[in-house]
Scaffold this motif. Structure first.
Motif, PDB file in Angstrom:
ATOM      1  N   GLN A  14     -55.363   8.035  -0.826  1.00 35.89           N
ATOM      2  CA  GLN A  14     -54.261   8.709  -0.144  1.00 35.89           C
ATOM      3  C   GLN A  14     -53.120   8.908  -1.134  1.00 35.89           C
ATOM      4  OE1 GLN A  14     -54.441   9.777   3.127  1.00 35.89           O
ATOM      5  NE2 GLN A  14     -56.557   9.151   2.811  1.00 35.89           N
ATOM      6  N   ILE A  15     -52.856  10.153  -1.476  1.00 33.61           N
ATOM      7  CA  ILE A  15     -51.764  10.438  -2.402  1.00 33.61           C
ATOM      8  C   ILE A  15     -50.881  11.527  -1.816  1.00 33.61           C
ATOM      9  CG2 ILE A  15     -53.067   9.791  -4.473  1.00 33.61           C
ATOM     10  CD1 ILE A  15     -53.154  12.922  -4.989  1.00 33.61           C
ATOM     11  N   ASP A  16     -49.676  11.569  -2.313  1.00 37.35           N
ATOM     12  CA  ASP A  16     -48.744  12.640  -1.955  1.00 37.35           C
ATOM     13  C   ASP A  16     -48.779  13.640  -3.109  1.00 37.35           C
ATOM     14  OD1 ASP A  16     -46.521  14.282  -1.574  1.00 37.35           O
ATOM     15  OD2 ASP A  16     -45.211  12.629  -0.955  1.00 37.35           O
ATOM     16  N   ARG A  17     -49.451  14.759  -2.884  1.00 32.05           N
ATOM     17  CA  ARG A  17     -49.634  15.756  -3.943  1.00 32.05           C
ATOM     18  C   ARG A  17     -48.292  16.285  -4.458  1.00 32.05           C
ATOM     19  NH1 ARG A  17     -54.906  17.564  -4.446  1.00 32.05           N
ATOM     20  NH2 ARG A  17     -54.277  19.567  -5.296  1.00 32.05           N
ATOM     21  N   GLU A  18     -47.333  16.409  -3.569  1.00 30.88           N
ATOM     22  CA  GLU A  18     -46.008  16.895  -3.978  1.00 30.88           C
ATOM     23  C   GLU A  18     -45.328  15.883  -4.898  1.00 30.88           C
ATOM     24  OE1 GLU A  18     -41.941  17.870  -1.653  1.00 30.88           O
ATOM     25  OE2 GLU A  18     -43.728  18.926  -0.896  1.00 30.88           O
ATOM     26  N   GLN A  19     -45.475  14.593  -4.576  1.00 33.56           N
ATOM     27  CA  GLN A  19     -44.906  13.550  -5.427  1.00 33.56           C
ATOM     28  C   GLN A  19     -45.564  13.574  -6.811  1.00 33.56           C
ATOM     29  OE1 GLN A  19     -45.389   9.556  -3.892  1.00 33.56           O
ATOM     30  NE2 GLN A  19     -44.611   8.625  -5.759  1.00 33.56           N
ATOM     31  N   ILE A  20     -46.873  13.777  -6.842  1.00 31.98           N
ATOM     32  CA  ILE A  20     -47.587  13.869  -8.129  1.00 31.98           C
ATOM     33  C   ILE A  20     -47.050  15.048  -8.938  1.00 31.98           C
ATOM     34  CG2 ILE A  20     -49.840  14.287  -9.227  1.00 31.98           C
ATOM     35  CD1 ILE A  20     -49.713  11.554  -7.958  1.00 31.98           C
ATOM     36  N   GLN A  21     -46.872  16.168  -8.289  1.00 33.98           N
ATOM     37  CA  GLN A  21     -46.406  17.373  -8.988  1.00 33.98           C
ATOM     38  C   GLN A  21     -44.994  17.174  -9.546  1.00 33.98           C
ATOM     39  OE1 GLN A  21     -48.664  19.570  -9.545  1.00 33.98           O
ATOM     40  NE2 GLN A  21     -47.393  21.025 -10.628  1.00 33.98           N
ATOM     41  N   GLY A  57     -54.114  12.647 -16.186  1.00 37.71           N
ATOM     42  CA  GLY A  57     -53.767  11.889 -14.985  1.00 37.71           C
ATOM     43  C   GLY A  57     -53.525  12.791 -13.793  1.00 37.71           C
ATOM     44  N   ARG A  58     -52.813  13.856 -14.016  1.00 44.54           N
ATOM     45  CA  ARG A  58     -52.550  14.807 -12.920  1.00 44.54           C
ATOM     46  C   ARG A  58     -53.849  15.392 -12.386  1.00 44.54           C
ATOM     47  NH1 ARG A  58     -50.670  20.534 -14.037  1.00 44.54           N
ATOM     48  NH2 ARG A  58     -50.774  21.488 -12.014  1.00 44.54           N
ATOM     49  N   GLN A  59     -54.727  15.797 -13.289  1.00 48.39           N
ATOM     50  CA  GLN A  59     -55.995  16.382 -12.855  1.00 48.39           C
ATOM     51  C   GLN A  59     -56.818  15.365 -12.066  1.00 48.39           C
ATOM     52  OE1 GLN A  59     -58.473  17.983 -15.953  1.00 48.39           O
ATOM     53  NE2 GLN A  59     -60.047  18.620 -14.527  1.00 48.39           N
ATOM     54  N   VAL A  60     -56.904  14.147 -12.550  1.00 47.53           N
ATOM     55  CA  VAL A  60     -57.683  13.110 -11.870  1.00 47.53           C
ATOM     56  C   VAL A  60     -57.082  12.792 -10.503  1.00 47.53           C
ATOM     57  CG1 VAL A  60     -58.255  10.633 -11.926  1.00 47.53           C
ATOM     58  CG2 VAL A  60     -58.679  12.067 -13.933  1.00 47.53           C
ATOM     59  N   THR A  63     -57.613  15.635  -7.834  1.00 50.24           N
ATOM     60  CA  THR A  63     -58.981  16.037  -7.519  1.00 50.24           C
ATOM     61  C   THR A  63     -59.699  14.865  -6.857  1.00 50.24           C
ATOM     62  OG1 THR A  63     -58.934  17.432  -9.498  1.00 50.24           O
ATOM     63  CG2 THR A  63     -61.091  17.042  -8.485  1.00 50.24           C
ATOM     64  N   PRO A  64     -60.001  14.967  -5.561  1.00 48.16           N
ATOM     65  CA  PRO A  64     -60.538  13.804  -4.834  1.00 48.16           C
ATOM     66  C   PRO A  64     -61.735  13.108  -5.481  1.00 48.16           C
ATOM     67  CG  PRO A  64     -59.930  15.499  -3.281  1.00 48.16           C
ATOM     68  CD  PRO A  64     -59.773  16.096  -4.661  1.00 48.16           C
ATOM     69  N   MET A  65     -62.741  13.842  -5.937  1.00 43.98           N
ATOM     70  CA  MET A  65     -63.907  13.171  -6.527  1.00 43.98           C
ATOM     71  C   MET A  65     -63.571  12.527  -7.873  1.00 43.98           C
ATOM     72  SD  MET A  65     -66.545  12.917  -4.626  1.00 43.98           S
ATOM     73  CE  MET A  65     -67.852  12.544  -5.776  1.00 43.98           C
ATOM     74  N   LEU A  66     -62.707  13.158  -8.654  1.00 42.95           N
ATOM     75  CA  LEU A  66     -62.283  12.535  -9.914  1.00 42.95           C
ATOM     76  C   LEU A  66     -61.459  11.282  -9.629  1.00 42.95           C
ATOM     77  CD1 LEU A  66     -61.241  15.648 -12.058  1.00 42.95           C
ATOM     78  CD2 LEU A  66     -63.361  14.317 -12.189  1.00 42.95           C
ATOM     79  N   ARG A  67     -60.609  11.364  -8.602  1.00 45.75           N
ATOM     80  CA  ARG A  67     -59.790  10.209  -8.215  1.00 45.75           C
ATOM     81  C   ARG A  67     -60.679   9.065  -7.741  1.00 45.75           C
ATOM     82  NH1 ARG A  67     -56.429  12.763  -5.218  1.00 45.75           N
ATOM     83  NH2 ARG A  67     -57.302  12.351  -3.171  1.00 45.75           N
ATOM     84  N   LEU A  68     -61.696   9.380  -6.932  1.00 50.75           N
ATOM     85  CA  LEU A  68     -62.614   8.352  -6.446  1.00 50.75           C
ATOM     86  C   LEU A  68     -63.335   7.687  -7.613  1.00 50.75           C
ATOM     87  CD1 LEU A  68     -64.051   6.839  -4.177  1.00 50.75           C
ATOM     88  CD2 LEU A  68     -65.675   8.757  -4.041  1.00 50.75           C
ATOM     89  N   ALA A  69     -63.850   8.489  -8.533  1.00 52.75           N
ATOM     90  CA  ALA A  69     -64.539   7.938  -9.700  1.00 52.75           C
ATOM     91  C   ALA A  69     -63.596   7.047 -10.508  1.00 52.75           C
ATOM     92  CB  ALA A  69     -65.092   9.058 -10.576  1.00 52.75           C
ATOM     93  N   TYR A  70     -62.378   7.494 -10.692  1.00 51.77           N
ATOM     94  CA  TYR A  70     -61.392   6.731 -11.453  1.00 51.77           C
ATOM     95  C   TYR A  70     -61.108   5.393 -10.774  1.00 51.77           C
ATOM     96  CZ  TYR A  70     -57.195   5.764 -14.195  1.00 51.77           C
ATOM     97  OH  TYR A  70     -56.266   5.189 -15.025  1.00 51.77           O
ATOM     98  N   LEU A  71     -60.893   5.430  -9.469  1.00 49.18           N
ATOM     99  CA  LEU A  71     -60.641   4.193  -8.725  1.00 49.18           C
ATOM    100  C   LEU A  71     -61.824   3.233  -8.834  1.00 49.18           C
ATOM    101  CD1 LEU A  71     -58.961   5.590  -5.502  1.00 49.18           C
ATOM    102  CD2 LEU A  71     -58.019   3.777  -6.934  1.00 49.18           C
TER     103      LEU A  71
END
Length: 174
Positions: A14-21, A57-60, A63-71
């Motif tokens: 669960q991330i806030d895409r706007e906060q990431i941007q 970091g932004r790309q990961v 992107t949900p699947m990249l984020r899941l793999a990273y986690l």
């Protein structure tokens, strides 16, 4: 430092895409290599590496699947280039989807395309249902996760996404 720490968020799906941007723009301005044009070589190199880390970091994170793999890698659940064995029944289903795709590629029509896409979406939903509670957690840690279930989901989704990507490449209307 990891991507979640860099962007000031908790490790979670669960991330806030706007906060990431917003954080991305802040970090990009702070570490842009152009700001280090007159600095020493080491400082320029560090800024270049940091800029690359910020972009990755932004790309990961976005992107949900990249984020899941990273986690999952961060938690030690999966390893880079791991050879994971999927269940034979799942592989048989994927083989059938691939056969449908190959037929569709040579002789299919829009209706058959939509049928296959619907089947893939249904399979994706069936895979997601048991892990949905984990995807909604505000913070991930091994005490509350089912690592084996998440690992299986990740590798199945990688397989399924490849088929969906190939299918969508056939039909530019998607």
């Amino acid at each position: 430092m990891d991507y979640f720490e860099l962007y000031g968020i908790e490790p979670s799906m669960q991330i806030d895409r706007e906060q990431i941007q917003k954080k991305y723009y802040q970090l990009s301005r702070q570490f842009h290599p152009d700001h280090f044009g007159l600095a020493e070589d080491a400082a320029r190199e560090e800024a270049l590496q940091m800029s690359s880390f910020i972009n990755e970091g932004r790309q990961v994170l976005q992107t949900p699947m990249l984020r899941l793999a990273y986690l999952l890698r961060q938690l030690g659940v999966i390893e880079e280039n791991e050879k994971y064995t999927l269940a034979p029944d799942f592989l048989m289903d994927m083989m059938e989807f691939n056969e449908q795709f190959m037929f569709l590629k040579t002789e299919g029509n829009q209706t058959q395309y939509q049928v296959l896409l619907n089947q893939l979406n249904e399979t994706e939903e069936n895979l997601r249902t048991p892990i949905q509670p984990y995807l909604e957690l505000p913070q991930w840690n091994l005490d509350i996760l089912n690592p084996a279930l998440l690992k299986d989901y990740y590798y199945k989704m990688k397989y399924l996404e490849r088929i969906k990507d190939n299918l969508k490449a056939l039909n530019p209307l998607d």
